[in-house]
Design a protein around this motif. Structure first.
Motif, PDB file in Angstrom:
ATOM      1  N   LEU A   1     -40.700  33.324 -42.532  1.00 43.44           N
ATOM      2  CA  LEU A   1     -40.603  32.970 -41.121  1.00 43.44           C
ATOM      3  C   LEU A   1     -40.611  31.457 -40.878  1.00 43.44           C
ATOM      4  O   LEU A   1     -40.765  31.023 -39.736  1.00 43.44           O
ATOM      5  CB  LEU A   1     -41.741  33.629 -40.331  1.00 43.44           C
ATOM      6  N   GLU A   2     -40.421  30.678 -41.905  1.00 46.07           N
ATOM      7  CA  GLU A   2     -40.465  29.214 -41.763  1.00 46.07           C
ATOM      8  C   GLU A   2     -39.436  28.714 -40.748  1.00 46.07           C
ATOM      9  O   GLU A   2     -39.733  27.824 -39.945  1.00 46.07           O
ATOM     10  CB  GLU A   2     -40.271  28.534 -43.115  1.00 46.07           C
TER      11      GLU A   2
ATOM     12  N   ALA B   1     -38.233  26.490 -35.345  1.00 41.61           N
ATOM     13  CA  ALA B   1     -37.559  26.590 -34.046  1.00 41.61           C
ATOM     14  C   ALA B   1     -38.561  26.564 -32.901  1.00 41.61           C
ATOM     15  O   ALA B   1     -38.323  25.928 -31.868  1.00 41.61           O
ATOM     16  CB  ALA B   1     -36.714  27.866 -33.991  1.00 41.61           C
ATOM     17  N   ILE B   2     -39.694  27.228 -33.088  1.00 44.92           N
ATOM     18  CA  ILE B   2     -40.727  27.253 -32.043  1.00 44.92           C
ATOM     19  C   ILE B   2     -41.392  25.886 -31.917  1.00 44.92           C
ATOM     20  O   ILE B   2     -41.615  25.398 -30.808  1.00 44.92           O
ATOM     21  CB  ILE B   2     -41.759  28.360 -32.324  1.00 44.92           C
TER      22      ILE B   2
ATOM     23  N   GLU C   1     -41.706  22.421 -28.878  1.00 44.26           N
ATOM     24  CA  GLU C   1     -42.979  21.760 -28.575  1.00 44.26           C
ATOM     25  C   GLU C   1     -44.146  22.728 -28.369  1.00 44.26           C
ATOM     26  O   GLU C   1     -45.067  22.448 -27.592  1.00 44.26           O
ATOM     27  CB  GLU C   1     -42.829  20.795 -27.400  1.00 44.26           C
ATOM     28  N   PHE C   2     -44.131  23.827 -29.103  1.00 46.51           N
ATOM     29  CA  PHE C   2     -45.267  24.743 -29.134  1.00 46.51           C
ATOM     30  C   PHE C   2     -45.927  24.602 -30.493  1.00 46.51           C
ATOM     31  O   PHE C   2     -45.258  24.496 -31.517  1.00 46.51           O
ATOM     32  CB  PHE C   2     -44.822  26.194 -28.921  1.00 46.51           C
TER      33      PHE C   2
ATOM     34  N   ASP D   1     -34.099  37.647 -34.811  1.00 49.38           N
ATOM     35  CA  ASP D   1     -33.195  38.083 -33.750  1.00 49.38           C
ATOM     36  C   ASP D   1     -33.567  37.461 -32.417  1.00 49.38           C
ATOM     37  O   ASP D   1     -32.699  37.113 -31.624  1.00 49.38           O
ATOM     38  CB  ASP D   1     -33.194  39.610 -33.629  1.00 49.38           C
ATOM     39  N   LEU D   2     -34.855  37.313 -32.165  1.00 47.25           N
ATOM     40  CA  LEU D   2     -35.325  36.769 -30.895  1.00 47.25           C
ATOM     41  C   LEU D   2     -35.240  35.242 -30.851  1.00 47.25           C
ATOM     42  O   LEU D   2     -34.815  34.669 -29.858  1.00 47.25           O
ATOM     43  CB  LEU D   2     -36.775  37.209 -30.643  1.00 47.25           C
ATOM     44  N   ILE D   3     -35.620  34.575 -31.942  1.00 44.66           N
ATOM     45  CA  ILE D   3     -35.802  33.124 -31.898  1.00 44.66           C
ATOM     46  C   ILE D   3     -34.689  32.351 -32.607  1.00 44.66           C
ATOM     47  O   ILE D   3     -34.301  31.274 -32.181  1.00 44.66           O
ATOM     48  CB  ILE D   3     -37.188  32.767 -32.458  1.00 44.66           C
ATOM     49  N   VAL D   4     -34.140  32.886 -33.688  1.00 39.56           N
ATOM     50  CA  VAL D   4     -33.062  32.240 -34.444  1.00 39.56           C
ATOM     51  C   VAL D   4     -31.955  33.286 -34.651  1.00 39.56           C
ATOM     52  O   VAL D   4     -31.722  33.743 -35.768  1.00 39.56           O
ATOM     53  CB  VAL D   4     -33.570  31.702 -35.802  1.00 39.56           C
TER      54      VAL D   4
END
Length: 167
Positions: A59-60, A65-66, A70-71, A148-151
């Motif tokens: 999940l790197e 991406a998160i 800026e989280f 799928d949600l973030i990248v």
């Protein structure tokens, strides 16, 4: 003592994660994923820590991406961008836990045949390759959901092992 015969403090111990991903408790792995009570605490702890490392490595790109948004934690991102909850727990937190715990169970069950016990037939389902593959696929499915949600352009597989068959 817990119902497994292990001291409650041992099984309740949390494994500290990297600060971005949530900490996970040994007790949750034991109770939610029914890890055999015959395992020594250190075997379970090592299995969970290795699963955390493997899932975190996979999940790197999601973490990067998160962080680029800026989280500093999954919880911070989830509270703003993915507030969906199940049973009062954020859905992304549940996906992460399931990815790690399923990976840990897959690894731990393969070790079961090294323990002193009754005839092999009684534990065939615990040790079968199909059982291991099921838990690895469960873990990988959760990892794919993050991508799928973030990248979304990552084309991450939803199965742990892809097989090709010549006809």
């Amino acid at each position: 003592m817990s119902l497994t015969g292990k001291p409650a403090l041992t099984t309740a111990a949390a494994i500290t994660n990297d600060g971005f991903w949530p900490d996970l408790a040994l007790g949750d792995l034991l109770t939610k994923y029914r890890i055999p009570a015959e395992y020594a605490d250190d075997v379970i702890k090592t299995g969970l820590m290795m699963a955390i490392l493997r899932v975190n490595d996979q999940l790197e790109a999601v973490k990067a991406a998160i962080v680029a948004l800026e989280f500093t934690t999954l919880a911070g991102y989830a509270s703003v961008h993915h507030a969906r909850e199940v049973g009062g727990i954020n859905a992304l937190q549940l996906q992460y836990e399931h990815a790690v715990f399923a990976r840990a169970k897959a690894g731990l069950l393969k070790q079961f045949n090294t323990l002193s016990r009754k005839p092999e037939a009684e534990n065939a389902a615990k040790e079968s390759d199909d059982t291991e593959q099921y838990w690895l696929d469960e873990s990988q499915g959760c990892i794919k959901a993050f991508f799928d949600l973030i990248v979304p352009a990552s084309n991450t597989l939803g199965k742990a092992n892809a097989r090709v068959v010549l006809l």
